[in-house]
Write an enzyme that holds these catalytic residues in place. Sequence first.
Site, PDB file in Angstrom:
ATOM      1  N   LYS A  26      24.610  17.347  20.832  1.00  0.00           N
ATOM      2  CA  LYS A  26      25.102  18.493  21.604  1.00  0.00           C
ATOM      3  C   LYS A  26      24.132  19.677  21.590  1.00  0.00           C
ATOM      4  O   LYS A  26      24.049  20.412  22.558  1.00  0.00           O
ATOM      5  CB  LYS A  26      26.470  18.946  21.081  1.00  0.00           C
ATOM      6  CG  LYS A  26      27.622  18.028  21.471  1.00  0.00           C
ATOM      7  CD  LYS A  26      28.947  18.622  20.995  1.00  0.00           C
ATOM      8  CE  LYS A  26      30.128  17.786  21.431  1.00  0.00           C
ATOM      9  NZ  LYS A  26      31.411  18.408  21.099  1.00  0.00           N
ATOM     10  N   ASP A  29      34.152  21.978  26.209  1.00  0.00           N
ATOM     11  CA  ASP A  29      35.033  22.083  25.030  1.00  0.00           C
ATOM     12  C   ASP A  29      35.748  23.434  25.032  1.00  0.00           C
ATOM     13  O   ASP A  29      36.946  23.507  24.700  1.00  0.00           O
ATOM     14  CB  ASP A  29      34.219  21.953  23.730  1.00  0.00           C
ATOM     15  CG  ASP A  29      33.897  20.511  23.388  1.00  0.00           C
ATOM     16  OD1 ASP A  29      34.608  19.601  23.866  1.00  0.00           O
ATOM     17  OD2 ASP A  29      32.923  20.297  22.648  1.00  0.00           O
TER      18      ASP A  29
END
Length: 295
Positions: free
Chosen positions: A71, A107
């Site tokens: 990420k 997210d």
Amino acid sequence: MPDFPTTQRAFLFADPAAHSLSPRMHGAAFAYAGLPGTYEARRVPAGELAAAVAGLRAPDVLGANLSLPHKEAALPLLDSLSDAARAIGAVNTVVHRDGQLRGENTDAPGLLAALRDAGLPDLGSGVPVVILGAGGAARAAAFVALRDLRARAWIVNRTLDRARALAAAFRPYGEVQAAAPQDVPWADAPLVINASSAGLNNPGQTPLDAAFLARLPAGALVYDMVYRPAETRLMLEARAHGLGAENGLGMLAHQARLAFTAWTGADVPVRVFLDALTGTAGAGTGADAGAGRTP
Ligand SMILES: NC(=O)c1ccc[n+]([C@@H]2O[C@H](COP(=O)([O-])OP(=O)(O)OC[C@H]3O[C@@H](n4cnc5c(N)ncnc54)[C@H](OP(=O)(O)O)[C@@H]3O)[C@@H](O)[C@H]2O)c1
């Protein structure tokens, strides 16, 4: 709903990748939308990330999800970043358009949508929100707390120095501070977010002594990003104190829905993703889904 002339591909790059729930969710979403797409979870070791990301520029690729350990590492490999991805310092969704790769972080808005689903009302500006953890998920939670909820974020982490580093990084976005649990103003906090991995696959483990839950006000919500087990010790103890408690499945479903929309332009209801996660997919997906489809 949009239409593709030919089959389009999307991926998850992670290591490990075998046990991901994302192929289930995105498979159900392609079926629901009636689009000829595929989603493949691929194990990509750290040393192979650059080549895997370069492969996303192929004309038939919609993009990819990124999970551990990619990420953060993917940021310099992309052409542009959303505000959220830049602030959080992590990309969980890569969107391909005409050879260009854009990094997004779904997210954070996925968490916000899940909190709203869980009944979180608008909070007054500066209201305390407690975030447990100081890793990537906690950074997304801090972004939501400061930018979306206009809250004052209290970062509580097993390793206090990591909480301090997170607080320092997010100070440009609002009021945020690291604290030991005993220094948090629990009685004023309507929301606690567990963004630590305590409790993950471990029903006996909790990130927070239940004595602190007892100090929260009536009606407070404890949102646990952990979703395995579906009822964590933190959730059970929160409910025992009369508090609201939700697991992370809603966030997982919403972040996937937002990624799917970014890739395809299709707006598939979150219910389709949730049903895929909970194993009840089938009733609302596939060729027979049209009648029950919401716009
Ligand atoms: N629902 C969703 O969609 C979603 C999305 C993203 C992440 N998550 C979940 O969020 C959690 C964190 O993910 P991440 O990517 O931020 O992980 P990460 O970067 O590895 O951070 C893990 C955090 O958990 C803390 N921690 C680990 N074990 C602990 C324990 N036994 N007691 C107290 N604290 C502990 C660590 O504290 P130290 O700093 O002291 O090591 C650290 O702050 C994971 O469970 C992940 O599955 C869920």
